[in-house]
Design an enzyme around this catalytic site. Sequence first.
Site, PDB file in Angstrom:
ATOM      1  N   GLY A 157     -19.061  15.336 -47.014  1.00 45.19           N
ATOM      2  CA  GLY A 157     -18.278  16.520 -47.324  1.00 45.19           C
ATOM      3  C   GLY A 157     -18.857  17.284 -48.489  1.00 45.19           C
ATOM      4  N   LYS A 158     -18.444  18.535 -48.594  1.00 49.26           N
ATOM      5  CA  LYS A 158     -18.843  19.401 -49.698  1.00 49.26           C
ATOM      6  C   LYS A 158     -17.603  20.052 -50.274  1.00 49.26           C
ATOM      7  CE  LYS A 158     -23.437  20.732 -48.001  1.00 49.26           C
ATOM      8  NZ  LYS A 158     -24.293  21.882 -47.595  1.00 49.26           N
ATOM      9  N   PHE A 205     -17.142  21.520 -56.517  1.00 51.78           N
ATOM     10  CA  PHE A 205     -17.847  20.910 -57.635  1.00 51.78           C
ATOM     11  C   PHE A 205     -19.005  20.016 -57.224  1.00 51.78           C
ATOM     12  CE2 PHE A 205     -13.472  21.155 -59.701  1.00 51.78           C
ATOM     13  CZ  PHE A 205     -13.741  22.421 -60.200  1.00 51.78           C
ATOM     14  N   VAL A 253     -20.010  14.675 -51.306  1.00 51.41           N
ATOM     15  CA  VAL A 253     -19.618  13.285 -51.088  1.00 51.41           C
ATOM     16  C   VAL A 253     -20.548  12.683 -50.056  1.00 51.41           C
ATOM     17  CG1 VAL A 253     -17.785  11.717 -50.366  1.00 51.41           C
ATOM     18  CG2 VAL A 253     -17.226  13.785 -51.644  1.00 51.41           C
ATOM     19  N   LYS A 263     -18.959  10.205 -54.690  1.00 52.93           N
ATOM     20  CA  LYS A 263     -18.657  11.600 -54.997  1.00 52.93           C
ATOM     21  C   LYS A 263     -19.516  12.026 -56.178  1.00 52.93           C
ATOM     22  CE  LYS A 263     -14.638  14.504 -56.111  1.00 52.93           C
ATOM     23  NZ  LYS A 263     -13.170  14.472 -56.292  1.00 52.93           N
ATOM     24  N   ASP A 302      -0.997  17.068 -54.731  1.00 55.96           N
ATOM     25  CA  ASP A 302      -1.851  17.664 -53.693  1.00 55.96           C
ATOM     26  C   ASP A 302      -1.769  16.876 -52.388  1.00 55.96           C
ATOM     27  OD1 ASP A 302      -3.516  19.647 -52.765  1.00 55.96           O
ATOM     28  OD2 ASP A 302      -5.362  18.651 -53.382  1.00 55.96           O
TER      29      ASP A 302
END
Length: 787
Positions: free
Chosen positions: A399-400, A403, A406, A421, A518
């Site tokens: 994933g992106k 910041f 991953v 990460k 979240d």
Amino acid sequence: MVDFAKSLFGFGNYKKESSSQSPTPPPSAHSSQEQHHKSNTEEYPQSHLSQQQHSHRYQPPHMSEQSHQFPQQQQQQQQSGTNKFFPKTLVSAAPTTAVANHSSVYGTTSTTTNNYPEAYLNQTFKNNIYNPQQQQQQQAQQPPPEQQQSSAPYQNSANIQQPYGNQWGSSQDQDANIITIDKTGNKLSPASRDSPIKGKLKVTILEAKDIFATQPYVVCSFESSEFVTNAPDSYGKSPVSSFGHNNNQGHNGPRNMYNSNHGPSPKALPMKNSGNLFGQRPSMYQRQLSTPHLNLPNDSSNPIWNHDTIFDVVGSKSELDISVYDGARDDAFLGHVRISPSTDKNNKNESEWLQLGARITGETVSSGHIKIKWEYTSFDNNIKRSYGPDDFHFLRLLGKGTFGQVFQVRKKDTNRVYAMKILSKKVIVKKKEIAHTIGERNILVRTSAASSPFIVGLKFSFQTPSDLFLVTDFMSGGELFFHLQKEGRFNEDRSKFYTAELILALEHLHDNDIVYRDLKPENILLDANGHIALCDFGLSKADLNMDGTTNTFCGTTEYLAPEVLLDEQGYTKMVDFWSLGVLIFEMTCGWSPFHAENTQQMYKNIAFGKVRFPKDVLSPEGRSFVKGLLNRNPKHRLGATDDARELKAHPFFADIDWDLLRAKNIPPPFKPHIVSETDISNFDTEFTSENTSALKRQMEMATTPLSPGIQANFKGFTYVDDSTMDDHFARSYRANAFRPPGSFIPGDPNLPPDEEVLAEQIEEEDEMEVDEDQHMDDEFVNGRFDL
């Protein structure tokens, strides 16, 4: 009131006064809030079920045929071809998590742009409030005659790309002044200072006997880390078993290993309330067990694996869970066993046969046995315990985010697969997110030490002069969002199961004075067995007691509680329960209850809109539960009186045995299909298909190193003293300014307060330059919009 309405819905220029430079919601008029503190409900036909438009995640083309139309809304073709539960205004937005499918640190969700950071964790670990009974396996059966065994051990793939290699040096030779605490919060003596890893546990899956399966495989879980065997290397013969029954006995169904009258051997897994008859089980599990989980083939098989794996050991009384499945029959559950290997000192257990059993009374399982052996090796002062990027093979991008990225990684010394990460220090400082980033790491350390079963565990944290690294358990089942997007919606029992495990996760956080802030499908992971794990604590806040409030305007738009938008006095931990109500509505109905074409209308729906339930989707108890969570007055919301315990007592969960659920003894309603421990089929191909060699070249083209003053902002992220980082930075900068230098051992939870970090940040931030292509426009990050 008119001015307030104009300011709320975009017709005025009213802004809440705050020391923060970030956009914050306006205060509410108390009269209007009192008039709308409860959610009115309407019903409309189930034909109006729809799947919301979500933007940042790839959706396979066939998914469009499964989605339904939202009422009075024409289906529109997105440029990305995606269907998500997010508004169309976020079509071009960057992902709100850095992980397409991952662990708790997988996400890179950030807070409000330019928001001053919240307080750091100012305390060390609390005493572990969750102490499940350790269930020691007591079997002592005689092994059957030796069978043919394959001599080929499990080997790692030889063609895995390794983006990083050894270009990053290590700082393992530096003698830092380390402050370390144990799981209970006690400071360790200097002689016992080390990383959280106390040793390694080698487990070998040898073979199984009398397994009624065509393609059996094994899932081993230890301290949230998972190992999945490949297909058996070979199969042995199937003579009459030395256990006193022949293979034809399975034709009438396998015996329940948890019946008290069965066999001379003791139970492998003591079960609470195991004396209950099947007819006395809660109705939910009667429904689950009414459909056979296991249709047995005519002949049993004796698979031989000889596959071994090594787990990094953190705790002292952790369980090893071994579950067997049949990949040829939709991952049918064949049985499992739990043991508690002794990890107090070096210990070795020769091979032994263990009897497979059910997870819950009445569950249909195979009547087989599995043969394993294990060996524990405790680390001493001569064993390396400092880690850095060069200690891991980088396998795949997962994933992106805003910041960083991953990755799926493999630890070189143990071959253990983790999720890593990587966060850019420059971007973190530029966006003034130092406190929240370090706070995420602190919360992960605290929750890992407390051994919460439904929160992803942090194994390592370290840093280089350019990046921060968080290494967590890899959850091969992927994000819950991935499966929700694929299926459109879940039935009520499946949604209830996930909700119940989430309640236990939130209960753990709230009891430790942590508000999550979240909660959404992207931040919920599934392990190889189908249990959930909460991840991504980038927006979480610690040290918030039951009556405490906070004011930071952060979160994901569709899950924001109304008090976050309206209440100038701040909000409490009750915002997590509002988000939980939105989540269960999404899981069961297939869309967000407050969806709108634009953000301002979505805010209006959250503040004053009605919740419309489709017919025949949720039971009366389920609707009552959702309505209680979506009460706009947080003081009257379900959970306001006794937090998560109030949710657990709701009639919606009358058929839940919370002790069994906490021990992960209740069969998950869904098992992700996993073929190996590196399987990434449950993750978004938008990320996993990227070329890791190209990513390597991008990482090697390091930007200008940060100054020592800016580096001081990140002191405390690792177990090194103040001088070590600067000394190491100076040496590496002189050697090669464009080569990412060494790394450090896992981090210290005793971090400086945010006032110190903020002072450093304000002084140094003007010295920084960040490439504009490293981050998206602030208004498109995490649903943060000006009111």
